[in-house]
Design an enzyme around this catalytic site. Structure first.
Site, mmCIF file in Angstrom:
data_model
loop_
_atom_site.group_PDB
_atom_site.id
_atom_site.type_symbol
_atom_site.label_atom_id
_atom_site.label_comp_id
_atom_site.label_asym_id
_atom_site.label_seq_id
_atom_site.Cartn_x
_atom_site.Cartn_y
_atom_site.Cartn_z
ATOM 1 C CE1 TYR A 20 1.211 0.796 4.289
ATOM 2 C CE2 TYR A 20 0.805 -1.564 4.244
ATOM 3 C CZ TYR A 20 1.376 -0.460 4.843
ATOM 4 O OH TYR A 20 2.122 -0.620 5.982
ATOM 5 N N GLY A 21 2.159 1.147 -0.052
ATOM 6 C CA GLY A 21 3.032 2.322 0.032
ATOM 7 C C GLY A 21 4.074 2.297 -1.070
ATOM 8 C CG LEU A 62 7.033 -2.610 -0.941
ATOM 9 C CD1 LEU A 62 6.805 -3.768 0.007
ATOM 10 C CD2 LEU A 62 8.315 -2.802 -1.733
ATOM 11 C CB ALA A 97 6.960 2.193 -6.977
ATOM 12 C CD GLU A 122 7.525 -3.076 4.636
ATOM 13 O OE1 GLU A 122 7.664 -2.013 5.264
ATOM 14 O OE2 GLU A 122 7.122 -3.102 3.463
#
Length: 179
Positions: free
Chosen positions: A28-29, A31, A33, A96
């Protein structure tokens, strides 16, 4: 950690009766891209647009990446990366780092209205005073993506060393150098 993720690359291969365990991961962030995913995993896995209900995506003061936490009546749009191997899941866990905990959640796939179980990374500190507002992918892509890819490349190089630094340390030293 030298080569530890590479050595597990053949999990399940060669054992005729067992196929490798593959995972779904909701991202959702940064990643979202494909370029960041490709640097991390050396490939871009198949993906599907998805929604995670009951969570909110926050900006984090002093960071360019987001956090999610459970929030009633909210939802986070993202995508599910499919076919993630155990060694790749290890890389994502390391990426993470301690700021997030991996949880299994139920997501709704947007194209086919199907629900499925996926791993995702939830912010560890639910009372973090640095969480605020909304995080917007398109804004991140324009302002931060190029530097973030460079930082991620440094993280991957570091991960392959025997005395690798955690991702948070890589992130902090990269962004101090960048000014």
């Amino acid at each position: 950690m030298s080569g530890s993720f590479a050595s597990g690359a053949g999990i399940g291969v060669g054992a005729q009766s067992q196929s490798p365990v593959l995972h779904n991961v909701f991202v959702y962030g940064s990643l979202l891209a494909d370029d960041v995913v490709k640097v991390l995993l050396k490939r871009v896995p198949p993906s599907s647009s998805a929604i995670l209900h009951g969570f909110h995506r926050f900006s984090i003061k002093g960071r360019v990446y987001p956090a999610i936490l459970p929030v009633e009546n909210k939802k986070v749009t993202g995508k599910v990366l499919s076919g993630i191997t155990n060694p790749e899941l290890y890389i994502l866990d390391a990426f993470e780092d301690v700021e997030y905990e991996r949880r299994t959640v139920e997501v709704s796939l947007m194209d086919i209205s199907e629900k499925l179980q996926a791993h995702t990374y939830v912010w560890s500190d639910k009372n973090d005073p640095d969480l605020h507002g909304d995080w917007v992918f398109e804004e991140w892509k324009q302002v931060h993506m190029d530097d973030f890819i460079k930082m991620t490349s440094g993280f991957v190089e570091e991960l392959e060393l025997p005395e690798s630094k955690p991702r948070v340390a890589t992130y902090e030293s990269f962004y101090k150098q960048e000014g």
